[in-house]
Design a protein around this motif. Structure first.
Motif, PDB file in Angstrom:
ATOM      1  N   GLU A  53       5.887  23.024   3.251  1.00  0.00           N
ATOM      2  CA  GLU A  53       6.473  21.692   3.416  1.00  0.00           C
ATOM      3  C   GLU A  53       5.421  20.602   3.201  1.00  0.00           C
ATOM      4  N   GLU A  54       4.180  20.875   3.643  1.00  0.00           N
ATOM      5  CA  GLU A  54       3.101  19.906   3.422  1.00  0.00           C
ATOM      6  C   GLU A  54       2.868  19.699   1.930  1.00  0.00           C
ATOM      7  N   VAL A  55       2.853  20.803   1.181  1.00  0.00           N
ATOM      8  CA  VAL A  55       2.663  20.705  -0.269  1.00  0.00           C
ATOM      9  C   VAL A  55       3.796  19.903  -0.904  1.00  0.00           C
ATOM     10  N   ARG A  56       5.020  20.185  -0.499  1.00  0.00           N
ATOM     11  CA  ARG A  56       6.162  19.462  -1.064  1.00  0.00           C
ATOM     12  C   ARG A  56       6.077  17.962  -0.750  1.00  0.00           C
ATOM     13  N   THR A  57       5.664  17.651   0.478  1.00  0.00           N
ATOM     14  CA  THR A  57       5.554  16.247   0.872  1.00  0.00           C
ATOM     15  C   THR A  57       4.515  15.520   0.026  1.00  0.00           C
ATOM     16  N   GLN A  58       3.366  16.152  -0.180  1.00  0.00           N
ATOM     17  CA  GLN A  58       2.319  15.519  -0.970  1.00  0.00           C
ATOM     18  C   GLN A  58       2.760  15.292  -2.408  1.00  0.00           C
ATOM     19  N   LEU A  59       3.515  16.236  -2.951  1.00  0.00           N
ATOM     20  CA  LEU A  59       3.907  16.135  -4.359  1.00  0.00           C
ATOM     21  C   LEU A  59       5.035  15.134  -4.590  1.00  0.00           C
ATOM     22  N   ARG A  60       5.615  14.600  -3.505  1.00  0.00           N
ATOM     23  CA  ARG A  60       6.633  13.560  -3.681  1.00  0.00           C
ATOM     24  C   ARG A  60       6.003  12.198  -3.965  1.00  0.00           C
ATOM     25  N   ARG A  61       4.690  12.081  -3.856  1.00  0.00           N
ATOM     26  CA  ARG A  61       4.033  10.806  -4.090  1.00  0.00           C
ATOM     27  C   ARG A  61       4.206  10.387  -5.544  1.00  0.00           C
ATOM     28  N   PRO A  62       4.395   9.085  -5.775  1.00  0.00           N
ATOM     29  CA  PRO A  62       4.622   8.605  -7.147  1.00  0.00           C
ATOM     30  C   PRO A  62       3.518   9.008  -8.115  1.00  0.00           C
ATOM     31  N   ALA A  63       2.285   9.060  -7.645  1.00  0.00           N
ATOM     32  CA  ALA A  63       1.181   9.366  -8.550  1.00  0.00           C
ATOM     33  C   ALA A  63       1.265  10.772  -9.131  1.00  0.00           C
ATOM     34  N   PHE A  64       2.048  11.646  -8.484  1.00  0.00           N
ATOM     35  CA  PHE A  64       2.177  13.016  -8.966  1.00  0.00           C
ATOM     36  C   PHE A  64       3.537  13.264  -9.610  1.00  0.00           C
ATOM     37  N   PHE A 110       0.828  -1.203   0.000  1.00  0.00           N
ATOM     38  CA  PHE A 110       0.000   0.000   0.000  1.00  0.00           C
ATOM     39  C   PHE A 110       0.860   1.250   0.000  1.00  0.00           C
ATOM     40  N   ARG A 111       1.902   1.274   0.839  1.00  0.00           N
ATOM     41  CA  ARG A 111       2.759   2.442   0.963  1.00  0.00           C
ATOM     42  C   ARG A 111       3.449   2.743  -0.359  1.00  0.00           C
ATOM     43  N   GLY A 112       3.333   3.997  -0.787  1.00  0.00           N
ATOM     44  CA  GLY A 112       3.976   4.416  -2.011  1.00  0.00           C
ATOM     45  C   GLY A 112       3.211   4.091  -3.274  1.00  0.00           C
ATOM     46  N   SER A 113       2.048   3.453  -3.145  1.00  0.00           N
ATOM     47  CA  SER A 113       1.274   3.057  -4.322  1.00  0.00           C
ATOM     48  C   SER A 113       0.299   4.155  -4.728  1.00  0.00           C
ATOM     49  N   SER A 114      -0.241   4.027  -5.936  1.00  0.00           N
ATOM     50  CA  SER A 114      -1.273   4.960  -6.381  1.00  0.00           C
ATOM     51  C   SER A 114      -2.534   4.810  -5.534  1.00  0.00           C
ATOM     52  N   LEU A 115      -2.781   3.609  -5.002  1.00  0.00           N
ATOM     53  CA  LEU A 115      -3.926   3.408  -4.111  1.00  0.00           C
ATOM     54  C   LEU A 115      -3.778   4.266  -2.859  1.00  0.00           C
ATOM     55  N   GLU A 116      -2.556   4.349  -2.320  1.00  0.00           N
ATOM     56  CA  GLU A 116      -2.324   5.192  -1.148  1.00  0.00           C
ATOM     57  C   GLU A 116      -2.653   6.649  -1.466  1.00  0.00           C
ATOM     58  N   THR A 117      -2.259   7.133  -2.642  1.00  0.00           N
ATOM     59  CA  THR A 117      -2.553   8.507  -3.032  1.00  0.00           C
ATOM     60  C   THR A 117      -4.047   8.759  -3.080  1.00  0.00           C
ATOM     61  N   VAL A 118      -4.785   7.823  -3.696  1.00  0.00           N
ATOM     62  CA  VAL A 118      -6.235   7.971  -3.812  1.00  0.00           C
ATOM     63  C   VAL A 118      -6.898   7.946  -2.438  1.00  0.00           C
ATOM     64  N   VAL A 119      -6.529   6.949  -1.616  1.00  0.00           N
ATOM     65  CA  VAL A 119      -7.186   6.794  -0.313  1.00  0.00           C
ATOM     66  C   VAL A 119      -6.842   7.955   0.613  1.00  0.00           C
ATOM     67  N   HIS A 120      -5.608   8.452   0.578  1.00  0.00           N
ATOM     68  CA  HIS A 120      -5.255   9.603   1.414  1.00  0.00           C
ATOM     69  C   HIS A 120      -6.028  10.836   0.968  1.00  0.00           C
ATOM     70  N   GLY A 121      -6.258  10.961  -0.353  1.00  0.00           N
ATOM     71  CA  GLY A 121      -7.081  12.059  -0.832  1.00  0.00           C
ATOM     72  C   GLY A 121      -8.484  11.996  -0.276  1.00  0.00           C
ATOM     73  N   VAL A 122      -9.031  10.790  -0.184  1.00  0.00           N
ATOM     74  CA  VAL A 122     -10.353  10.587   0.408  1.00  0.00           C
ATOM     75  C   VAL A 122     -10.314  10.910   1.902  1.00  0.00           C
ATOM     76  N   ALA A 123      -9.318  10.374   2.592  1.00  0.00           N
ATOM     77  CA  ALA A 123      -9.247  10.492   4.053  1.00  0.00           C
ATOM     78  C   ALA A 123      -9.107  11.937   4.509  1.00  0.00           C
TER      79      ALA A 123
END
Length: 381
Positions: free
Chosen positions: A329-340, A14-27
């Motif tokens: 820093e929050e923005v930078r952290t989010q944009l490090r996700r593989p999906a972005f 789950f960690r680092g996957s596109s699913l994590e990006t989607v679910v965190h966006g929901v959460a």
């Protein structure tokens, strides 16, 4: 995500996957979705949810999501869910309904412990967690209640889900179920509800008093005025155009329609919702701004990606995430996700409130083109 699953590149975690990006966006959308990612986290001792080690289960999960993403009828949606439910994937119960809610908000209510508790308290039912059959049964009840009280709720099932969540989490008491002492119980319920509402008003007033004076609308107004001063045509997000600002409306002096190349494109719906666009008189988009005052950055990024990759009006010169200085820093952290990963290629930049507030008047008076704004923005690469 479903395309990655089909291609076999989704991975086994789950960690680092596109699913994590989607679910965190929901959460991150609202408190009722807090913890929505728990069901998808790998539990090594239990070896669940079994969509990481079992390839067939993973394919079934991806295909269910893809079918639900593409279908447009209730029958198709329910058929896809029931087909996946029949596999009885270990550890993958109806928590996935939270993803389906964002695809079909008028047909699939969200699902978590508090919502189930609230539904049981409101209706006297005994719905249990962890079963798709139980979820689908609850869904029928939720749809019936929502239809009966549509004038008080909404077509979007998030409204009734929020009510059930508040009841299930103890924020509001459920009305008493029919019984021999219903009248007295209902009077006590009304008194309790009035107390809770008064407490909620006081809490809200305190939050508003402590909140930063800057608002999402105010920053959009800065960008509107600056863009007009620099000679650009300006577009304000279609859902924000009527907001009060500066003694008038936020969209005063701005375009009333997008250029035909954007209106007729495949991403027109998303592009209309971008907070602010600066356009050349000929109709090409020079700059796009998404103001992320306090909410998740996901939806704004997706809209800008839709614009940049649509290609209907040529290349967009600049894309900006505009946010409070403290969120950098929050923005930078989010944009490090593989999906972005495409964000770096598209040169999306971070424009802090502080720089915009301090320099906007000088730029409006002496600036020309995008160069002054580009000097204020910070690289997110």
């Amino acid at each position: 995500m479903s395309a990655e699953i089909e291609a076999g590149t989704f991975g086994t975690a789950f960690r680092g996957s596109s699913l994590e990006t989607v679910v965190h966006g929901v959460a991150e959308q609202r408190q009722i979705f807090k913890g929505a990612d728990h069901a998808f986290l790998w539990k090594p001792k239990l070896r669940i949810p079994d969509i990481y080690e079992d390839r067939e289960n993973q394919l079934a999960f991806g295909r269910m999501l893809e079918t639900c993403r593409c279908c447009n009828t209730e029958a198709q949606l329910l058929a896809a869910v029931r087909s996946f439910a029949r596999r009885k994937v270990k550890g993958m119960g109806p928590a996935a309904a939270n993803l389906l809610y964002f695809l079909h908000p008028t047909l699939m209510p969200p699902f978590n412990t508090a919502i189930v508790k609230g539904y049981n308290a409101l209706t006297g039912s005994k719905v249990k967690l962890g079963s798709w059959d139980e979820y689908l049964s609850m869904r029928e009840g939720v749809m019936s209640i929502n239809t009966a009280f549509r004038d008080l709720l909404s077509n979007d099932l998030g409204a009734i889900a929020g009510l059930l969540f508040d009841i299930g989490s103890g924020r509001f008491p459920a009305p008493p179920l029919p019984g021999p002492e219903t009248a007295a119980a209902r009077a006590a319920w009304h008194a309790d509800l009035a107390r809770v509402r008064e407490e909620a008003k006081l809490n809200k007033a305190q939050i508003v008093a402590e909140h930063d004076d800057l608002t999402h609308t105010e920053v959009q107004g800065w960008l509107r005025d600056l863009g007009l001063s620099l000679g650009f045509d300006v577009w304000i997000a279609s859902n924000d155009r009527g907001r009060a600002y500066g003694g008038g409306r936020l969209a005063d002096g701005c375009l009333t329609e997008l250029p035909a190349g954007l209106v007729n494109g495949t991403a027109a719906g998303a592009i209309r919702l971008i907070d602010v666009l600066w356009l050349e008189p000929g109709g090409s988009v020079t700059a796009a701004f998404e103001v992320e005052h306090s909410t998740s950055i996901y939806s704004g990024i997706v809209r800008m990606l839709d614009l940049a990759l649509s290609g209907e009006t040529g290349a967009v010169e600049a894309l900006y995430l505009v946010a409070p200085d403290a969120r950098e820093e929050e923005v930078r952290t989010q944009l490090r996700r593989p999906a972005f990963s495409r964000i770096t290629d598209l040169h999306v930049r971070y424009l802090p409130y502080g720089e915009l507030e301090t320099n906007r008047h000088a730029i409006a008076r002496f600036g020309r083109g995008l160069h002054p704004v580009e000097q204020l923005a910070r690289d997110l690469g």
